[in-house]
Design a protein around this motif. Structure first.
Motif, PDB file in Angstrom:
ATOM      1  N   HIS A 116      -1.576 -43.901 -28.347  1.00 23.42           N
ATOM      2  CA  HIS A 116      -0.206 -43.758 -27.856  1.00 23.42           C
ATOM      3  C   HIS A 116       0.764 -44.632 -28.647  1.00 23.42           C
ATOM      4  N   ARG A 117       0.315 -45.791 -29.087  1.00 25.77           N
ATOM      5  CA  ARG A 117       1.175 -46.631 -29.926  1.00 25.77           C
ATOM      6  C   ARG A 117       1.523 -45.894 -31.224  1.00 25.77           C
ATOM      7  N   GLU A 118       0.541 -45.166 -31.751  1.00 27.80           N
ATOM      8  CA  GLU A 118       0.770 -44.383 -32.975  1.00 27.80           C
ATOM      9  C   GLU A 118       1.757 -43.250 -32.722  1.00 27.80           C
ATOM     10  N   LEU A 119       1.599 -42.540 -31.587  1.00 28.34           N
ATOM     11  CA  LEU A 119       2.538 -41.472 -31.247  1.00 28.34           C
ATOM     12  C   LEU A 119       3.956 -42.015 -31.081  1.00 28.34           C
ATOM     13  N   GLN A 120       4.084 -43.165 -30.441  1.00 30.47           N
ATOM     14  CA  GLN A 120       5.390 -43.769 -30.232  1.00 30.47           C
ATOM     15  C   GLN A 120       6.055 -44.133 -31.559  1.00 30.47           C
ATOM     16  N   ARG A 121       5.265 -44.592 -32.510  1.00 26.76           N
ATOM     17  CA  ARG A 121       5.825 -44.966 -33.815  1.00 26.76           C
ATOM     18  C   ARG A 121       6.350 -43.751 -34.577  1.00 26.76           C
ATOM     19  N   LYS A 122       5.840 -42.566 -34.237  1.00 30.16           N
ATOM     20  CA  LYS A 122       6.317 -41.352 -34.899  1.00 30.16           C
ATOM     21  C   LYS A 122       7.680 -40.895 -34.385  1.00 30.16           C
ATOM     22  N   SER A 123       8.000 -41.241 -33.141  1.00 25.74           N
ATOM     23  CA  SER A 123       9.253 -40.755 -32.564  1.00 25.74           C
ATOM     24  C   SER A 123      10.305 -41.838 -32.376  1.00 25.74           C
ATOM     25  N   LEU A 124       9.912 -43.099 -32.479  1.00 18.12           N
ATOM     26  CA  LEU A 124      10.845 -44.200 -32.252  1.00 18.12           C
ATOM     27  C   LEU A 124      10.934 -45.099 -33.480  1.00 18.12           C
ATOM     28  N   SER A 125      12.089 -45.700 -33.664  1.00 17.31           N
ATOM     29  CA  SER A 125      12.285 -46.650 -34.768  1.00 17.31           C
ATOM     30  C   SER A 125      12.117 -48.060 -34.223  1.00 17.31           C
ATOM     31  N   PHE A 126      11.012 -48.687 -34.547  1.00 17.45           N
ATOM     32  CA  PHE A 126      10.743 -50.021 -34.038  1.00 17.45           C
ATOM     33  C   PHE A 126      11.325 -51.087 -34.950  1.00 17.45           C
ATOM     34  N   GLY A 127      11.743 -52.165 -34.337  1.00 18.74           N
ATOM     35  CA  GLY A 127      12.356 -53.272 -35.065  1.00 18.74           C
ATOM     36  C   GLY A 127      12.639 -54.399 -34.099  1.00 18.74           C
ATOM     37  N   GLU A 128      13.727 -55.099 -34.319  1.00 15.05           N
ATOM     38  CA  GLU A 128      14.050 -56.233 -33.461  1.00 15.05           C
ATOM     39  C   GLU A 128      14.451 -55.815 -32.048  1.00 15.05           C
ATOM     40  N   THR A 129      15.068 -54.645 -31.912  1.00 14.34           N
ATOM     41  CA  THR A 129      15.574 -54.249 -30.592  1.00 14.34           C
ATOM     42  C   THR A 129      14.650 -53.279 -29.854  1.00 14.34           C
ATOM     43  N   VAL A 130      13.703 -52.700 -30.545  1.00 11.40           N
ATOM     44  CA  VAL A 130      12.710 -51.827 -29.910  1.00 11.40           C
ATOM     45  C   VAL A 130      11.335 -52.286 -30.379  1.00 11.40           C
ATOM     46  N   LYS A 131      10.519 -52.766 -29.439  1.00 11.77           N
ATOM     47  CA  LYS A 131       9.252 -53.374 -29.823  1.00 11.77           C
ATOM     48  C   LYS A 131       8.107 -52.888 -28.943  1.00 11.77           C
ATOM     49  N   GLN A 132       6.933 -52.798 -29.557  1.00 14.67           N
ATOM     50  CA  GLN A 132       5.706 -52.557 -28.809  1.00 14.67           C
ATOM     51  C   GLN A 132       5.045 -53.904 -28.529  1.00 14.67           C
ATOM     52  N   ILE A 133       4.560 -54.075 -27.293  1.00 13.52           N
ATOM     53  CA  ILE A 133       3.832 -55.278 -26.933  1.00 13.52           C
ATOM     54  C   ILE A 133       2.533 -54.864 -26.249  1.00 13.52           C
ATOM     55  N   GLU A 134       1.578 -55.772 -26.225  1.00 12.22           N
ATOM     56  CA  GLU A 134       0.282 -55.484 -25.601  1.00 12.22           C
ATOM     57  C   GLU A 134       0.047 -56.298 -24.349  1.00 12.22           C
ATOM     58  N   SER A 135       0.949 -57.251 -24.067  1.00 10.17           N
ATOM     59  CA  SER A 135       0.761 -58.132 -22.925  1.00 10.17           C
ATOM     60  C   SER A 135       2.108 -58.637 -22.431  1.00 10.17           C
ATOM     61  N   PHE A 136       2.198 -58.878 -21.124  1.00 12.71           N
ATOM     62  CA  PHE A 136       3.398 -59.478 -20.556  1.00 12.71           C
ATOM     63  C   PHE A 136       3.687 -60.838 -21.185  1.00 12.71           C
ATOM     64  N   ASP A 137       2.625 -61.520 -21.627  1.00 14.71           N
ATOM     65  CA  ASP A 137       2.800 -62.859 -22.191  1.00 14.71           C
ATOM     66  C   ASP A 137       3.772 -62.870 -23.366  1.00 14.71           C
ATOM     67  N   GLU A 138       3.881 -61.745 -24.059  1.00 15.89           N
ATOM     68  CA  GLU A 138       4.744 -61.678 -25.248  1.00 15.89           C
ATOM     69  C   GLU A 138       6.227 -61.705 -24.905  1.00 15.89           C
ATOM     70  N   ILE A 139       6.586 -61.437 -23.639  1.00 14.34           N
ATOM     71  CA  ILE A 139       8.008 -61.403 -23.277  1.00 14.34           C
ATOM     72  C   ILE A 139       8.341 -62.308 -22.093  1.00 14.34           C
ATOM     73  N   THR A 140       7.356 -63.026 -21.571  1.00 13.56           N
ATOM     74  CA  THR A 140       7.599 -63.913 -20.427  1.00 13.56           C
ATOM     75  C   THR A 140       8.407 -65.138 -20.859  1.00 13.56           C
ATOM     76  N   PRO A 141       9.479 -65.505 -20.144  1.00 12.87           N
ATOM     77  CA  PRO A 141      10.043 -64.827 -18.969  1.00 12.87           C
ATOM     78  C   PRO A 141      10.934 -63.662 -19.377  1.00 12.87           C
ATOM     79  N   PHE A 142      10.903 -62.601 -18.570  1.00 16.93           N
ATOM     80  CA  PHE A 142      11.661 -61.389 -18.851  1.00 16.93           C
ATOM     81  C   PHE A 142      12.749 -61.213 -17.813  1.00 16.93           C
TER      82      PHE A 142
END
Length: 364
Positions: A116-142
């Motif tokens: 699904h991460r691969e599918l998302q990369r095909k339709s979305l432009s990832f960068g500083e404002t759109v990011k994939q993460i694998e854990s809540f720890d990467e954005i805590t506190p949100f």
């Protein structure tokens, strides 16, 4: 997958797996799990369909709704989507935001499936404002909006059944090359505590799914969310509805090529497995961890509250395949009586705010 499961089962002294362990393996194992494998799962070529894949109007409507809240109340223009699948909701949400609103949007997708991460990369432009993460720890506190669509129904569950006045946990074993159910007297204190806490008293012959993983997931959301809204879209039952005689067999089932499969031990790793959410438990557990209940609405009612009818376009185009015609049909398919939306509910919770429900729709 069947050989993999057999090796695990025969290595156990009990020669059994709990249903929660089984579901976790067949859905989420990094190599053999259904959600991890490179195979289309959503849409006409897959096994099931979600509201966000009916049309981009679903994601765009929720983007418009959230943007109005951001503008009116100064809530953070950030969203963390949990389990974004093929990314269609995210794309619709982001496109609507960028086309209509000036405030910069930060969009996180918490996704553990490599496919699904691969599918998302095909339709979305990832960068500083759109990011994939694998854990809540990467954005805590949100701070912002935590959104999920048909996530909780796919979390692992235990299965409990009452027979001859005794509670049993239904386990998974092997007989020859077949996976089979085996009932053992219920001794798991966490399951007993869940039944007592949420006042689930089983009738003779009744079975029910126990979502301990749902409780842990809510704890993780609450720990990571400093301030904001949690919007959960899913199908499920209240405690009263669970006790209805029509649910005596529970709700656990599979979906394979859009066909319902009652025996979830079939096709391990090849089909989706799902169960209905315990809504009262989700709400009560949320309160305990600081996610305070705002509302529970059917999805069609929620979409009407957000102003989706304003998106219907008056036209006289005789072409049923025009974009306007398709858009109008999609809107009607989400709000008409008997539509798929009538089977889903939207639960809203908040942390760090004291919104009333009307506050969140008066801007729509």
């Amino acid at each position: 997958m069947i050989n993999f499961l057999r090796n695990i089962i025969v290595s156990r002294s009990s020669k059994m797996l709990s249903y929660a362990e089984f579901i976790s393996l067949v859905l989420y194992h990094p190599i053999y799990g259904y959600y991890m494998r490179k195979r289309i799962k959503i849409g006409s070529e897959g096994d099931f369909i979600t509201s966000s894949n009916v049309s981009d109007i679903y994601g765009r409507t929720i983007a418009k709704w959230y943007a109005a809240i951001v503008e009116e109340y100064g809530i953070n223009p950030q969203i963390c989507e949990l389990g974004a699948g093929n990314g269609r909701f995210a794309k619709a949400f982001i496109d609507e935001w960028h086309e209509k609103y000036r405030q910069p949007l930060q969009y996180y997708i918490l996704e553990t499936s490599p496919y699904h991460r691969e599918l998302q990369r095909k339709s979305l432009s990832f960068g500083e404002t759109v990011k994939q993460i694998e854990s809540f720890d990467e954005i805590t506190p949100f701070s912002g909006l935590v959104f999920s669509n048909e996530l909780f129904d796919a979390l692992p569950v235990h299965v409990v059944e009452k027979k001859q006045g005794q509670l049993f946990e239904v386990m998974i074993g092997m007989e020859g090359n077949e996976l089979v159910e085996k009932a053992v007297i219920l001794q798991n204190e966490q399951l007993l505590s869940f039944l007592k806490k949420y006042q689930l008293t089983l009738n003779e012959g009744q079975r029910i799914e126990i979502p301990l993983e749902m409780e842990r997931f809510l704890e993780n959301i609450a720990k990571s969310l400093e301030k904001g809204l949690v919007v959960t879209v899913d199908y499920g039952y209240t405690t009263e509805e669970w006790m209805d005689i029509s649910r005596r067999n529970g709700s656990l089932r599979g979906y394979y090529k859009h066909q319902l499969v009652k025996n979830v031990l079939e096709r391990p790793g090849e089909m989706d497995i799902t169960s209905h959410v315990h809504f009262d438990a989700l709400i009560q557990k949320g309160e305990e961890v600081g996610l305070h209940f705002l509302s529970k609405q059917r999805q069609d009612e929620f979409l009407l509250s957000t102003g989706i009818l304003n998106e219907l376009t008056e036209h006289h185009d005789p072409n049923p395949f025009s974009q306007v015609s398709k858009r109008n049909r999609a809107i009607r398919s989400l709000i008409m009586p008997g539509s798929m939306s009538s089977f889903f509910h939207v639960i809203m919770q908040q942390k760090g705010y004291s919104f009333k429900v009307d506050d969140l729709f008066k801007c729509s």
